[in-house]
Design an enzyme around this catalytic site. Structure first.
Site, PDB file in Angstrom:
ATOM      1  N   HIS A 231       0.834  -1.210   0.000  1.00 49.18           N
ATOM      2  CA  HIS A 231       0.000   0.000   0.000  1.00 49.18           C
ATOM      3  C   HIS A 231       0.865   1.255   0.000  1.00 49.18           C
ATOM      4  O   HIS A 231       0.689   2.145  -0.846  1.00 49.18           O
ATOM      5  CB  HIS A 231      -0.908  -0.019   1.229  1.00 49.18           C
ATOM      6  CG  HIS A 231      -1.751   1.211   1.395  1.00 49.18           C
ATOM      7  ND1 HIS A 231      -3.092   1.246   1.106  1.00 49.18           N
ATOM      8  CD2 HIS A 231      -1.435   2.466   1.819  1.00 49.18           C
ATOM      9  CE1 HIS A 231      -3.565   2.462   1.337  1.00 49.18           C
ATOM     10  NE2 HIS A 231      -2.575   3.222   1.785  1.00 49.18           N
ATOM     11  N   GLU A 232       1.801   1.326   0.922  1.00 44.89           N
ATOM     12  CA  GLU A 232       2.625   2.532   1.018  1.00 44.89           C
ATOM     13  C   GLU A 232       3.527   2.697  -0.209  1.00 44.89           C
ATOM     14  O   GLU A 232       3.818   3.819  -0.618  1.00 44.89           O
ATOM     15  CB  GLU A 232       3.458   2.508   2.303  1.00 44.89           C
ATOM     16  CG  GLU A 232       2.650   2.522   3.588  1.00 44.89           C
ATOM     17  CD  GLU A 232       1.681   3.690   3.698  1.00 44.89           C
ATOM     18  OE1 GLU A 232       1.903   4.733   3.040  1.00 44.89           O
ATOM     19  OE2 GLU A 232       0.686   3.565   4.424  1.00 44.89           O
TER      20      GLU A 232
ATOM     21  N   HIS B 185       2.026   4.795  -2.837  1.00 44.94           N
ATOM     22  CA  HIS B 185       2.257   6.238  -2.688  1.00 44.94           C
ATOM     23  C   HIS B 185       3.646   6.617  -3.210  1.00 44.94           C
ATOM     24  O   HIS B 185       3.819   7.682  -3.819  1.00 44.94           O
ATOM     25  CB  HIS B 185       2.148   6.638  -1.214  1.00 44.94           C
ATOM     26  CG  HIS B 185       0.758   6.560  -0.658  1.00 44.94           C
ATOM     27  ND1 HIS B 185      -0.316   7.175  -1.238  1.00 44.94           N
ATOM     28  CD2 HIS B 185       0.279   5.950   0.472  1.00 44.94           C
ATOM     29  CE1 HIS B 185      -1.407   6.938  -0.517  1.00 44.94           C
ATOM     30  NE2 HIS B 185      -1.066   6.205   0.525  1.00 44.94           N
TER      31      HIS B 185
ATOM     32  N   GLU C  55      -5.627   7.958  -2.041  1.00 41.84           N
ATOM     33  CA  GLU C  55      -5.428   6.581  -1.593  1.00 41.84           C
ATOM     34  C   GLU C  55      -5.670   5.551  -2.689  1.00 41.84           C
ATOM     35  O   GLU C  55      -5.280   4.392  -2.543  1.00 41.84           O
ATOM     36  CB  GLU C  55      -6.340   6.275  -0.399  1.00 41.84           C
ATOM     37  CG  GLU C  55      -6.046   7.083   0.851  1.00 41.84           C
ATOM     38  CD  GLU C  55      -4.659   6.817   1.426  1.00 41.84           C
ATOM     39  OE1 GLU C  55      -4.131   5.707   1.213  1.00 41.84           O
ATOM     40  OE2 GLU C  55      -4.110   7.715   2.079  1.00 41.84           O
TER      41      GLU C  55
ATOM     42  N   TYR D 189     -10.683   6.918   2.302  1.00 35.73           N
ATOM     43  CA  TYR D 189     -10.109   5.580   2.177  1.00 35.73           C
ATOM     44  C   TYR D 189     -11.086   4.641   1.468  1.00 35.73           C
ATOM     45  O   TYR D 189     -10.718   3.936   0.520  1.00 35.73           O
ATOM     46  CB  TYR D 189      -9.749   5.020   3.556  1.00 35.73           C
ATOM     47  CG  TYR D 189      -8.431   5.528   4.076  1.00 35.73           C
ATOM     48  CD1 TYR D 189      -7.236   4.938   3.695  1.00 35.73           C
ATOM     49  CD2 TYR D 189      -8.377   6.611   4.949  1.00 35.73           C
ATOM     50  CE1 TYR D 189      -6.019   5.398   4.168  1.00 35.73           C
ATOM     51  CE2 TYR D 189      -7.168   7.087   5.423  1.00 35.73           C
ATOM     52  CZ  TYR D 189      -5.990   6.480   5.027  1.00 35.73           C
ATOM     53  OH  TYR D 189      -4.788   6.954   5.483  1.00 35.73           O
TER      54      TYR D 189
END
Length: 651
Positions: A446-447, A450, A475, A585
Site C-alpha cells: 500500500h505505502e 504512494h 489513496e 479511504y
C-alpha cells in the site's frame, strides 16, 4: 546528490527552513516589484519556485521530526515545521500578493494560459479565496489567526502521539501461547521474569490476534485505546472549535462543507449517500460475522457479547480453523527482504522500472535508500527511502512522505522526486529475519503505491507533483497495490520460507486468498464508522462532545464501544489532513478496485496495462482532475461494481 541526513543538527533543521524562507521572500519581492503586471513566466513561475523551495525545505528539515533518533532534533524539527507552515499561511494571507496575482489573472496573458499553468493559476486563486481574501479585513485577519493556531495544534497532536510511552507488563505464563519469535522480541519488564508489550504495532497486533487470555487482550486494548489521551484531548477539542469558527466566518453550513470544496466528493451529502448505499448489505453480512465470532467465544467458555478486543483474536482463530491459515506460520514465508524483492520485481516488470540501492548518509542505520530508473531509457526517475521498523519517538503508524517534488526550477533545471516510506513493521528478532504478518505485507505494498505516485510524477509544477491531487483520490493508487498481495499467482513469485527457501505451498496460498473476505463486512463497517465519526465532528457548527459521537457511532461497527477508552486522541488522521476526509479511504477504494479491474481482465501482471496506468494516472499527478484521469485510463465512466464484488456484496 541526495541530502546528508546524518549531519542533521538542531541548528541545521531550523537553518534549512530559514534559508528557504529568505530566498522565497526575495522571489515574492521580485514578483511584487511589477505591481502584478507580469507575464506567466514570471508570476506563476516565481510562485511555483516558492512552493518547490518550501517543499524541499520540509524534506530536509521538519521531516526529521518524524524519524530522527535525537529527541532534541525531533523537537527542533517540529519547531521548524511550525515556522514553515505559519510562514506559508502568512504568505497566502498577504493582501499585496493577492492583489498582484489577481491583477495578473485579469490579463490577456493569463486568459491565454492552458494546461498546467492555467490550472496553477486557478488553484492559486482558490487558495487566496479559502484564505479569506473575499471577506472583510477583520474576518480575514481572524481566519489567518485561526489557521495559524491550527498549525500549532496539528504539530502538537502528532508530537504527543509520537512521544507517548506506555506498556502492558505480563509474565512468561501469559505468553505461553505466543510464538518464541514474538516473545524474544519483547523488552524485559520492571521485575524479573516479566515482559513489556509496548504500544508499537508489532507488539500490540500479534498479542491481540493470538492471545487466548481475554482479560489481557482487554487490558492491552484499553491502554492502546487511550494513547495520548490526556495531552491530545484538549488539542482535538480546540481544533474542532477552530474549524467550526472558520466555517461560520465563511458562511458555510459546517467545516466539512467548507473544506470539501477541493475534494472529489465536494459535499458531505455525497459521502452520506455513499455510505448509505453500502450500509444495508454490509451490516446484514456483519451481523452474521458477529454471530460466528460469538459462537467461537462461547465454545471457549467466554461470555457474550463480542467485544472490540475479541475481534482480531476471533478472526485469527477462524483463519486457523476454517481455512487452515495460521498468520504466524504464514509469516515464515514473508521474510522482509524477500517481500521487498518481490515488491520490486513486480513493479519493475509492470511499470518499466529498475531499482538500485544507493549508499548515502541516512537518518538511521536501518534505513534503505534506492534510485528508481526507467528501464527503457536508463533515465533517473526518482529516489526513495524505506524506514520500516519501530523505535522510540518515531512516527507511530505507516505513511509515505514526499521529500522533494518533481518540477523545474527558475533556471529550467528539472528536479526528480524523493520520498520515503516510514512504517512500523516487525523487526528482526535475534538471528531470525524480520518475518512479516500478511497484513504487514499489505501495508508495505500500500505505502509503496504512494511512493510510485510520488516518484513517477511528470508534473512540471511542484504543487501538482505526485500525490498532490484531490485528497479523496490520493489513496486509490495505493489501494490498487493491495490486490497483488491476495493474488496466488503473484504471491508464489516471492513468498518463500525464511529457513528452507521453499516457496509457499500452493494450497496454503490458495487458502490465504480464499480467506480474503473473512469478516470483510466488519472491517469495512469499522472504516465506515471512523468516517462517520470524522464527519459527525465536522458537519455541525455547534459544540460537539466527541466521546458521545464515539459511543453512538459504535453501532455502525456492530461492536460495543470500549468503555473508558478514547481512541480519538490517537486518531492522527483528524489532525493530519484527513479531517472531513477519512471517508476517502473507502471512497478511493472504489476507484482503486475499478482501475485494478483492467489488470484482472487483461492480466494481473500485464506490463501493457501497467504502462498505461503509469502514463495516464501516476505520471500526471494533480495536473488533471481525478475523474478525468480515471476516464482516460478506464475508457469509460468509473463504476463501483468491482468494489462491490471485492466486498462480497456485488453480483
Amino acid at each position: 546528490m541526495l541530502f546528508d541526513y546524518s549531519s542533521a543538527t538542531v541548528d541545521s533543521v531550523s537553518g534549512v527552513v530559514e534559508t528557504a524562507i529568505v530566498r522565497s521572500e526575495s522571489l515574492i519581492a521580485d514578483l511584487l516589484a511589477g505591481d502584478g503586471d507580469k507575464p506567466h513566466r514570471e508570476t506563476l513561475a516565481l510562485l511555483d519556485e516558492v512552493d518547490r523551495l518550501t517543499s524541499v525545505a520540509y524534506g530536509h528539515g521538519p521531516f526529521l521530526g518524524q524519524v530522527s533518533t535525537d529527541e532534541e532534533v525531533r523537537a527542533a524539527s517540529r519547531g521548524a515545521e511550525e515556522r514553515l507552515r505559519k510562514w506559508s499561511l502568512d504568505l497566502v494571507s498577504r493582501r499585496d500578493l493577492y492583489e498582484a496575482v489577481r491583477a495578473y489573472a485579469d490579463t490577456e496573458d493569463a486568459a491565454a494560459l492552458t494546461g498546467e499553468p492555467a490550472r496553477a493559476l486557478e488553484h492559486t486563486m482558490r487558495d487566496f479565496r479559502l484564505a479569506g481574501h473575499q471577506l472583510e479585513d477583520a474576518k480575514r485577519k481572524r481566519v489567518q489567526e485561526l489557521r495559524t493556531r491550527m498549525v500549532e495544534l496539528q504539530i502538537m497532536f502528532s508530537a504527543n502521539l509520537a512521544e507517548y510511552e506506555d506498556a502492558l507488563e505480563v509474565g512468561a505464563d501469559d505468553l505461553e501461547d505466543l510464538p518464541d519469535s514474538y516473545v524474544d522480541g519483547l523488552s524485559p519488564g520492571s521485575t524479573a521474569g516479566t515482559y513489556r508489550i509496548t504500544m508499537a504495532y508489532p507488539d500490540v497486533i500479534p498479542f491481540l490476534e493470538n492471545s487466548p487470555r481475554r482479560h489481557l487482550r482487554e487490558a492491552l486494548a484499553f491502554k492502546f485505546g487511550n494513547r495520548a489521551r490526556e495531552t491530545n484531548t484538549p488539542v482535538l477539542e480546540e481544533a474542532l472549535s477552530i474549524r467550526a469558527e472558520i466555517a461560520r466566518i465563511f458562511g458555510a453550513r459546517s467545516w466539512a462543507h467548507h473544506a470539501m470544496q477541493t475534494k472529489m466528493a465536494k459535499r458531505p451529502e455525497a459521502v452520506e449517500d455513499f455510505y448509505g448505499s453500502l450500509f444495508g448489505p454490509l451490516s446484514e453480512a456483519g451481523r452474521g460475522e458477529v454471530v460466528a465470532m460469538g459462537h467461537l467465544l462461547v465454545s471457549e467458555g467466554h461470555d457474550l457479547p463480542v467485544r472490540r478486543w475479541d475481534s482480531a483474536y476471533c478472526h485469527t482463530r477462524q483463519m486457523k480453523r476454517d481455512y487452515g491459515v495460521d498468520p504466524i506460520e504464514v509469516a515464515a514465508y514473508f521474510p522482509l527482504d524477500r517481500v521487498i524483492q518481490g515488491l520490486f520485481d513486480i513493479t519493475q516488470a509492470v511499470f518499466g522500472l529498475r531499482y538500485e540501492p544507493v549508499e548515502t548518509p541516512r537518518w538511521h542505520e536501518e534505513v534503505r535508500a534506492y534510485r528508481m530508473i526507467d528501464s527503457s531509457t536508463g533515465d533517473l526517475v526518482a529516489h526513495f527511502y524505506m524506514d520500516l521498523h519501530p523505535r522510540e519517538g518515531k512516527f507511530s503508524h505507516a505513511a509515505a512522505f514526499p521529500l522533494v517534488p518533481s518540477g523545474r526550477d527558475l533556471a529550467g533545471t528539472e528536479h526528480r522526486p524523493v520520498s520515503a516510506i516510514v512504517a512500523n513493521l516487525t523487526r528482526p528478532r535475534g538471528e531470525e529475519p524480520a518475518l512479516l504478518l500478511h497484513d504487514e505485507v499489505v501495508t508495505l505494498f500500500h505505502e509503496f503505491g504512494h511512493i510510485l505516485h510520488n516518484s513517477l510524477s511528470q508534473a512540471g509544477v511542484a504543487r501538482f507533483s505526485g500525490t498532490r491531487t484531490e485528497w479523496d483520490f490520493v489513496e486509490a493508487p495505493s489501494q490498487i497495490m493491495e490486490n497483488w498481495c491476495w493474488d496466488p499467482e503473484v504471491l508464489r513469485t516471492f513468498a518463500s520460507h525464511h529457513a528452507t527457501g521453499e516457496p509457499i505451498p500452493e494450497d496454503l496460498v490458495g487458502r490465504l486468498a480464499e480467506a480474503r473476505n473473512l469478516n470483510v463486512a466488519l472491517f469495512n463497517l469499522r472504516q465506515m464508522m471512523l468516517g462517520q465519526i470524522d464527519m459527525d465532528l465536522h458537519t455541525t457548527l455547534e459544540t460537539v462532545e466527541p466521546l458521545d459521537v464515539l459511543r453512538r457511532r459504535a453501532a455502525t461497527g456492530l461492536l460495543p464501544h470500549h468503555d473508558g477508552t478514547y481512541m480519538l486522541a490517537s486518531f492522527g488522521h483528524l489532525l493530519g489532513g484527513y479531517d472531513a476526509g477519512y471517508y476517502g479511504y473507502l471512497w478511493a477504494e472504489v476507484f482503486g478496485q475499478d482501475m485494478f479491474s483492467r489488470f484482472a481482465e487483461e492480466g494481473s501482471l500485464s506490463p501493457n496495462v501497467g504502462m498505461e496506468y503509469r502514463r495516464k494516472v501516476l505520471e500526471p499527478g494533480g495536473t488533471r482532475d481525478a475523474y478525468d484521469l480515471l476516464r482516460d485510463f478506464l475508457g469509460r465512466e468509473p463504476r463501483n461494481d468491482a468494489f462491490l464484488r471485492k466486498l462480497g456484496i456485488g453480483g
